[in-house]
Design a protein around this motif. Sequence first.
Motif, mmCIF file in Angstrom:
data_model
loop_
_atom_site.group_PDB
_atom_site.id
_atom_site.type_symbol
_atom_site.label_atom_id
_atom_site.label_comp_id
_atom_site.label_asym_id
_atom_site.label_seq_id
_atom_site.Cartn_x
_atom_site.Cartn_y
_atom_site.Cartn_z
ATOM 1 N N LEU A 1 0.628 -0.883 -0.197
ATOM 2 C CA LEU A 1 0.093 -0.096 0.298
ATOM 3 C C LEU A 1 1.125 1.472 -0.123
ATOM 4 N N SER A 2 2.429 1.330 0.421
ATOM 5 C CA SER A 2 2.750 2.064 0.794
ATOM 6 C C SER A 2 3.151 2.975 -0.725
ATOM 7 N N PRO A 3 2.705 4.372 -0.712
ATOM 8 C CA PRO A 3 3.214 5.449 -2.048
ATOM 9 C C PRO A 3 4.710 5.128 -2.126
ATOM 10 N N GLN A 4 5.581 5.123 -1.105
ATOM 11 C CA GLN A 4 7.052 5.129 -0.966
ATOM 12 C C GLN A 4 7.416 3.828 -0.610
ATOM 13 N N ARG A 5 7.305 3.370 -1.606
ATOM 14 C CA ARG A 5 7.650 1.585 -0.784
ATOM 15 C C ARG A 5 9.111 1.301 -1.050
ATOM 16 N N ALA A 6 9.549 1.898 -2.217
ATOM 17 C CA ALA A 6 11.242 1.045 -1.754
ATOM 18 C C ALA A 6 12.043 2.285 -1.054
ATOM 19 N N ALA A 7 11.510 3.501 -0.370
ATOM 20 C CA ALA A 7 12.070 3.829 0.903
ATOM 21 C C ALA A 7 11.625 3.417 1.604
ATOM 22 N N ASP A 8 11.076 2.350 2.099
ATOM 23 C CA ASP A 8 10.240 2.510 2.968
ATOM 24 C C ASP A 8 10.899 0.433 3.387
ATOM 25 N N ILE A 9 11.556 0.181 1.746
ATOM 26 C CA ILE A 9 11.237 -1.855 2.664
ATOM 27 C C ILE A 9 12.599 -1.273 2.897
ATOM 28 N N LYS A 10 13.527 0.106 2.194
ATOM 29 C CA LYS A 10 15.278 0.329 2.620
ATOM 30 C C LYS A 10 15.218 0.578 4.110
ATOM 31 N N LEU A 11 14.351 1.773 4.411
ATOM 32 C CA LEU A 11 14.041 2.520 6.214
ATOM 33 C C LEU A 11 14.035 0.639 6.980
ATOM 34 N N MET A 12 13.253 0.038 6.285
ATOM 35 C CA MET A 12 12.910 -1.293 7.088
ATOM 36 C C MET A 12 13.798 -2.282 7.585
ATOM 37 N N SER A 13 14.657 -1.832 6.132
ATOM 38 C CA SER A 13 15.546 -3.171 6.360
ATOM 39 C C SER A 13 16.841 -3.178 7.330
ATOM 40 N N ILE A 14 17.026 -1.659 6.650
ATOM 41 C CA ILE A 14 17.889 -0.968 7.977
ATOM 42 C C ILE A 14 17.791 -1.166 9.080
ATOM 43 N N MET A 15 17.061 -0.351 10.033
ATOM 44 C CA MET A 15 16.295 -1.079 10.761
ATOM 45 C C MET A 15 16.138 -1.612 11.568
ATOM 46 N N LEU A 16 16.187 -3.080 10.670
ATOM 47 C CA LEU A 16 15.908 -4.324 11.244
ATOM 48 C C LEU A 16 16.975 -4.159 12.086
ATOM 49 N N VAL A 17 18.549 -4.382 10.628
ATOM 50 C CA VAL A 17 19.696 -4.659 11.499
ATOM 51 C C VAL A 17 19.912 -3.366 12.414
ATOM 52 N N ILE A 18 20.220 -2.166 12.093
ATOM 53 C CA ILE A 18 19.989 -1.437 13.342
ATOM 54 C C ILE A 18 19.506 -1.948 14.872
ATOM 55 N N GLY A 19 18.432 -1.627 14.760
ATOM 56 C CA GLY A 19 17.248 -2.347 15.990
ATOM 57 C C GLY A 19 17.821 -3.504 16.657
ATOM 58 N N THR A 20 17.816 -4.864 16.292
ATOM 59 C CA THR A 20 18.801 -5.675 16.239
ATOM 60 C C THR A 20 19.614 -5.870 17.052
ATOM 61 N N VAL A 21 20.555 -4.681 15.935
ATOM 62 C CA VAL A 21 22.231 -5.340 17.254
ATOM 63 C C VAL A 21 21.574 -3.947 18.384
ATOM 64 N N VAL A 22 20.659 -2.374 18.469
ATOM 65 C CA VAL A 22 20.783 -2.267 19.768
ATOM 66 C C VAL A 22 20.174 -2.773 20.936
ATOM 67 N N ASP A 23 19.297 -3.445 20.563
ATOM 68 C CA ASP A 23 18.481 -4.159 21.741
ATOM 69 C C ASP A 23 18.959 -5.514 21.837
ATOM 70 N N GLY A 24 19.861 -6.322 21.076
ATOM 71 C CA GLY A 24 20.677 -7.180 21.338
ATOM 72 C C GLY A 24 21.792 -6.562 22.273
ATOM 73 N N LEU A 25 22.158 -5.409 22.180
ATOM 74 C CA LEU A 25 23.348 -4.888 22.966
ATOM 75 C C LEU A 25 22.859 -4.670 24.256
ATOM 76 N N LEU A 26 21.206 -3.976 24.349
ATOM 77 C CA LEU A 26 20.915 -4.324 25.558
ATOM 78 C C LEU A 26 20.289 -5.369 26.300
ATOM 79 N N THR A 27 19.727 -5.917 25.763
ATOM 80 C CA THR A 27 19.809 -7.867 26.161
ATOM 81 C C THR A 27 21.137 -8.209 26.765
ATOM 82 N N HIS A 28 22.548 -8.351 26.241
ATOM 83 C CA HIS A 28 23.616 -8.682 26.038
ATOM 84 C C HIS A 28 24.870 -8.415 27.693
ATOM 85 N N GLY A 29 23.572 -6.943 27.517
ATOM 86 C CA GLY A 29 24.088 -6.116 28.883
ATOM 87 C C GLY A 29 22.680 -6.264 30.380
ATOM 88 N N GLY A 30 22.366 -6.744 29.732
ATOM 89 C CA GLY A 30 21.248 -7.582 30.959
ATOM 90 C C GLY A 30 20.128 -6.653 31.425
#
Length: 181
Positions: free
Chosen positions: A39-68
Amino acid sequence: MWLKVGNFVWFQTIWWLIILFQNNAILPVVALIGVWIVLSPQRAADIKLMSIMLVIGTVVDGLLTHGGLFNFTEQNVLIPFWPIPIWLSLLWVAFSGTVHHSMEAFKGRYALCAVGGAIFAPLSYIAGARFDAVELGASYIMSYAIIAAVWSVVFPLCFYISSKLLKTQLTPNIQGESTYD
């Protein structure tokens, strides 16, 4: 206007599904993310941002999880090598799907992003803890402070990345106006 409201409702639906059902919500959440991409009118930008934030978010929350700071008690780990539950990574994907749409008011306002991230993101994590989606490894006040510090950087970063993605997608048309590819 309907797009912004629909995007907001879409994200809230995903948030509630994930918080209430964690692993059991993965298929409906993936389906909802797919619907948004269609549905997104900005499909390509959404897909790129979702992919980048998947990695960034997983790393950020992974570090917070690893840190306890975050503890997850799930019995069914779907991807053994993944640093956080996959449903939490999907929440990052869904969150990033709001940046070009229902959260557009933050666009280019990095100080406001920092304040908004510092105030509201910790509330989301604490609400998740209250619904037993995560256990916090520190007091609510300490958890809030740590998450606020992290999100005062991550939230503006998300909008910065978004702005760079949108700039690369704009192309001049015959009349010289910028349009989306």
